[in-house]
Design a protein around this motif. Sequence first.
Motif, PDB file in Angstrom:
ATOM      1  N   SER A   4       0.844  -1.198   0.000  1.00  0.00           N
ATOM      2  CA  SER A   4       0.000   0.000   0.000  1.00  0.00           C
ATOM      3  C   SER A   4       0.876   1.245   0.000  1.00  0.00           C
ATOM      4  CB  SER A   4      -0.912   0.001   1.232  1.00  0.00           C
ATOM      5  OG  SER A   4      -1.561   1.242   1.377  1.00  0.00           O
ATOM      6  N   LEU A   5       0.325   2.340  -0.525  1.00  0.00           N
ATOM      7  CA  LEU A   5       1.059   3.605  -0.519  1.00  0.00           C
ATOM      8  C   LEU A   5       1.335   4.089   0.903  1.00  0.00           C
ATOM      9  CD1 LEU A   5      -0.712   5.539  -3.431  1.00  0.00           C
ATOM     10  CD2 LEU A   5       1.627   4.639  -3.410  1.00  0.00           C
ATOM     11  N   ASP A   6       0.538   3.632   1.861  1.00  0.00           N
ATOM     12  CA  ASP A   6       0.751   4.027   3.254  1.00  0.00           C
ATOM     13  C   ASP A   6       2.089   3.529   3.791  1.00  0.00           C
ATOM     14  OD1 ASP A   6      -1.758   5.171   3.210  1.00  0.00           O
ATOM     15  OD2 ASP A   6      -2.758   3.368   3.981  1.00  0.00           O
ATOM     16  N   HIS A   7       2.665   2.514   3.138  1.00  0.00           N
ATOM     17  CA  HIS A   7       3.935   1.954   3.599  1.00  0.00           C
ATOM     18  C   HIS A   7       5.154   2.679   3.021  1.00  0.00           C
ATOM     19  CE1 HIS A   7       1.302  -1.784   4.033  1.00  0.00           C
ATOM     20  NE2 HIS A   7       1.699  -1.497   5.268  1.00  0.00           N
ATOM     21  N   MET A   8       4.913   3.675   2.163  1.00  0.00           N
ATOM     22  CA  MET A   8       6.042   4.345   1.507  1.00  0.00           C
ATOM     23  C   MET A   8       6.943   5.038   2.524  1.00  0.00           C
ATOM     24  SD  MET A   8       7.154   4.494  -1.564  1.00  0.00           S
ATOM     25  CE  MET A   8       8.874   4.956  -1.753  1.00  0.00           C
ATOM     26  N   GLY A   9       6.328   5.672   3.539  1.00  0.00           N
ATOM     27  CA  GLY A   9       7.133   6.340   4.562  1.00  0.00           C
ATOM     28  C   GLY A   9       7.989   5.362   5.331  1.00  0.00           C
ATOM     29  N   GLN A  10       7.449   4.201   5.647  1.00  0.00           N
ATOM     30  CA  GLN A  10       8.216   3.170   6.360  1.00  0.00           C
ATOM     31  C   GLN A  10       9.392   2.679   5.517  1.00  0.00           C
ATOM     32  OE1 GLN A  10       5.915  -0.334   7.226  1.00  0.00           O
ATOM     33  NE2 GLN A  10       7.653  -1.460   8.090  1.00  0.00           N
ATOM     34  N   ILE A  11       9.160   2.526   4.232  1.00  0.00           N
ATOM     35  CA  ILE A  11      10.226   2.051   3.343  1.00  0.00           C
ATOM     36  C   ILE A  11      11.352   3.068   3.257  1.00  0.00           C
ATOM     37  CG2 ILE A  11      10.769   1.462   0.950  1.00  0.00           C
ATOM     38  CD1 ILE A  11       7.916   0.357   0.713  1.00  0.00           C
ATOM     39  N   ILE A  12      11.001   4.349   3.107  1.00  0.00           N
ATOM     40  CA  ILE A  12      12.026   5.393   3.004  1.00  0.00           C
ATOM     41  C   ILE A  12      12.813   5.505   4.310  1.00  0.00           C
ATOM     42  CG2 ILE A  12      12.361   7.889   2.784  1.00  0.00           C
ATOM     43  CD1 ILE A  12      10.123   7.933   0.750  1.00  0.00           C
ATOM     44  N   SER A  13      12.113   5.408   5.442  1.00  0.00           N
ATOM     45  CA  SER A  13      12.809   5.467   6.737  1.00  0.00           C
ATOM     46  C   SER A  13      13.787   4.306   6.885  1.00  0.00           C
ATOM     47  CB  SER A  13      11.789   5.438   7.879  1.00  0.00           C
ATOM     48  OG  SER A  13      10.931   6.558   7.835  1.00  0.00           O
ATOM     49  N   SER A  14      13.398   3.124   6.456  1.00  0.00           N
ATOM     50  CA  SER A  14      14.274   1.955   6.545  1.00  0.00           C
ATOM     51  C   SER A  14      15.499   2.125   5.658  1.00  0.00           C
ATOM     52  CB  SER A  14      13.503   0.695   6.137  1.00  0.00           C
ATOM     53  OG  SER A  14      12.410   0.473   7.000  1.00  0.00           O
ATOM     54  N   ILE A  15      15.292   2.695   4.471  1.00  0.00           N
ATOM     55  CA  ILE A  15      16.419   2.906   3.552  1.00  0.00           C
ATOM     56  C   ILE A  15      17.405   3.915   4.139  1.00  0.00           C
ATOM     57  CG2 ILE A  15      17.052   3.857   1.302  1.00  0.00           C
ATOM     58  CD1 ILE A  15      14.481   2.628   0.197  1.00  0.00           C
ATOM     59  N   LYS A  16      16.894   4.995   4.702  1.00  0.00           N
ATOM     60  CA  LYS A  16      17.784   5.973   5.321  1.00  0.00           C
ATOM     61  C   LYS A  16      18.505   5.375   6.521  1.00  0.00           C
ATOM     62  CE  LYS A  16      15.324  10.155   3.906  1.00  0.00           C
ATOM     63  NZ  LYS A  16      14.576  11.361   4.352  1.00  0.00           N
ATOM     64  N   GLY A  17      17.866   4.442   7.216  1.00  0.00           N
ATOM     65  CA  GLY A  17      18.511   3.781   8.342  1.00  0.00           C
ATOM     66  C   GLY A  17      19.666   2.890   7.924  1.00  0.00           C
ATOM     67  N   LEU A  18      19.726   2.533   6.645  1.00  0.00           N
ATOM     68  CA  LEU A  18      20.838   1.729   6.127  1.00  0.00           C
ATOM     69  C   LEU A  18      21.998   2.599   5.656  1.00  0.00           C
ATOM     70  CD1 LEU A  18      18.784  -0.870   4.038  1.00  0.00           C
ATOM     71  CD2 LEU A  18      19.946  -1.263   6.212  1.00  0.00           C
ATOM     72  N   ASP A  19      21.943   3.902   5.972  1.00  0.00           N
ATOM     73  CA  ASP A  19      22.999   4.856   5.596  1.00  0.00           C
ATOM     74  C   ASP A  19      23.063   5.008   4.079  1.00  0.00           C
ATOM     75  OD1 ASP A  19      24.821   6.726   6.383  1.00  0.00           O
ATOM     76  OD2 ASP A  19      26.527   5.355   6.384  1.00  0.00           O
ATOM     77  N   LEU A  20      21.888   5.169   3.473  1.00  0.00           N
ATOM     78  CA  LEU A  20      21.790   5.382   2.034  1.00  0.00           C
ATOM     79  C   LEU A  20      21.208   6.758   1.750  1.00  0.00           C
ATOM     80  CD1 LEU A  20      20.234   1.947   0.992  1.00  0.00           C
ATOM     81  CD2 LEU A  20      22.614   2.621   0.729  1.00  0.00           C
ATOM     82  N   ASP A  21      21.722   7.416   0.721  1.00  0.00           N
ATOM     83  CA  ASP A  21      21.151   8.679   0.260  1.00  0.00           C
ATOM     84  C   ASP A  21      20.136   8.391  -0.836  1.00  0.00           C
ATOM     85  OD1 ASP A  21      22.633  10.335   1.924  1.00  0.00           O
ATOM     86  OD2 ASP A  21      24.350  10.310   0.548  1.00  0.00           O
ATOM     87  N   ILE A  22      18.966   9.022  -0.741  1.00  0.00           N
ATOM     88  CA  ILE A  22      17.925   8.853  -1.753  1.00  0.00           C
ATOM     89  C   ILE A  22      17.948  10.065  -2.672  1.00  0.00           C
ATOM     90  CG2 ILE A  22      15.464   8.541  -2.163  1.00  0.00           C
ATOM     91  CD1 ILE A  22      15.210   7.354   0.624  1.00  0.00           C
ATOM     92  N   HIS A  23      18.284   9.833  -3.949  1.00  0.00           N
ATOM     93  CA  HIS A  23      18.381  10.932  -4.904  1.00  0.00           C
ATOM     94  C   HIS A  23      17.080  11.153  -5.662  1.00  0.00           C
ATOM     95  CE1 HIS A  23      22.641  11.702  -4.410  1.00  0.00           C
ATOM     96  NE2 HIS A  23      22.893  10.409  -4.502  1.00  0.00           N
ATOM     97  N   GLN A  24      16.348  10.096  -5.916  1.00  0.00           N
ATOM     98  CA  GLN A  24      15.124  10.244  -6.703  1.00  0.00           C
ATOM     99  C   GLN A  24      14.171   9.102  -6.386  1.00  0.00           C
ATOM    100  OE1 GLN A  24      15.827  10.632 -10.913  1.00  0.00           O
ATOM    101  NE2 GLN A  24      13.661  10.597 -11.450  1.00  0.00           N
ATOM    102  N   VAL A  25      12.881   9.413  -6.357  1.00  0.00           N
ATOM    103  CA  VAL A  25      11.847   8.410  -6.118  1.00  0.00           C
ATOM    104  C   VAL A  25      10.734   8.617  -7.146  1.00  0.00           C
ATOM    105  CG1 VAL A  25      10.167   7.457  -4.514  1.00  0.00           C
ATOM    106  CG2 VAL A  25      12.337   8.331  -3.645  1.00  0.00           C
ATOM    107  N   ASP A  26      10.471   7.599  -7.952  1.00  0.00           N
ATOM    108  CA  ASP A  26       9.364   7.620  -8.910  1.00  0.00           C
ATOM    109  C   ASP A  26       8.328   6.603  -8.442  1.00  0.00           C
ATOM    110  OD1 ASP A  26      10.580   9.508 -10.557  1.00  0.00           O
ATOM    111  OD2 ASP A  26      11.719   7.964 -11.617  1.00  0.00           O
ATOM    112  N   ILE A  27       7.126   7.097  -8.110  1.00  0.00           N
ATOM    113  CA  ILE A  27       6.088   6.235  -7.540  1.00  0.00           C
ATOM    114  C   ILE A  27       5.019   5.927  -8.582  1.00  0.00           C
ATOM    115  CG2 ILE A  27       4.334   6.024  -5.747  1.00  0.00           C
ATOM    116  CD1 ILE A  27       5.997   7.838  -3.990  1.00  0.00           C
ATOM    117  N   ASN A  28       4.670   4.664  -8.686  1.00  0.00           N
ATOM    118  CA  ASN A  28       3.535   4.221  -9.492  1.00  0.00           C
ATOM    119  C   ASN A  28       2.432   3.771  -8.542  1.00  0.00           C
ATOM    120  OD1 ASN A  28       1.711   3.020 -11.187  1.00  0.00           O
ATOM    121  ND2 ASN A  28       3.184   1.755 -12.280  1.00  0.00           N
ATOM    122  N   ARG A  29       1.311   4.450  -8.562  1.00  0.00           N
ATOM    123  CA  ARG A  29       0.259   4.204  -7.570  1.00  0.00           C
ATOM    124  C   ARG A  29      -0.437   2.864  -7.754  1.00  0.00           C
ATOM    125  NH1 ARG A  29      -0.949   8.595  -4.563  1.00  0.00           N
ATOM    126  NH2 ARG A  29       0.091  10.534  -5.166  1.00  0.00           N
ATOM    127  N   GLY A  30      -0.250   2.231  -8.881  1.00  0.00           N
ATOM    128  CA  GLY A  30      -0.861   0.925  -9.100  1.00  0.00           C
ATOM    129  C   GLY A  30      -2.336   1.030  -9.441  1.00  0.00           C
TER     130      GLY A  30
END
Length: 227
Positions: free
Chosen positions: A162-188
């Motif tokens: 669900s799109l509601d999980h997008m924030g959780q996914i981004i937080s987890s990625i940042k917790g892995l010490d990764l920089d996010i340069h771009q995000v392209d979302i397809n709502r499905g």
Amino acid sequence: MEWLNSLRGASLAALVIKLVLAVIFGGAIGLERGGKRRPAGFRTHILVCMGATMAMCISRYCIEVLGITVDVSRLGAQVINGIGFLGAGTIIVTKHNQIKGLTTAAGLWASACMGLAIGAGFYECILLGLGLILLCVWLLPAVEAALIERAKNINLYIEFDSLDHMGQIISSIKGLDLDIHQVDINRGKNGAHPSAILALRLRQRRGRSQVLAAISKLDCIRTIDEI
């Protein structure tokens, strides 16, 4: 080298040698593609190489046997132009916006060029060319994979519940010490699950497989793939 020079012309012996070489060398290029079940494989590369060889042999035959004054490069130029349509048919864009088939298309083009060299009797060129082409398709993939593994930039395709999980996914990625340069979302749409393509950069040396494994542990992730 007189015997080699005698095989450069339009004689029957030269024609047999050239067509046999086209089958052998074109097949050698196509073996790797065929082994990976690509659209253009063993037989396709043989036919392309042999057809290009015949085109160049026809040009030489017109000049040396029939005495017709033609530009020997005209048929060869048409082969180079025409092979582009065949190569384009092997290139596809996957549902993850990933382009596949470029290596196969390039192999077809190289096979056609080798056929022209065989038809022209430029045997020194085809031996060197074959060696370098086989080096590219058989040995360099391992080098390429090693370089990609050490690269800091990584693009991920993620499909989630669900799109509601997008924030959780981004937080987890940042917790892995990764920089996010771009995000392209397809709502499905039409019942499809939402997805996203993320362009990331590793801040520290970390295996790409470790990054994929860490993100895939999230319960909301349905599919994750590097593109």
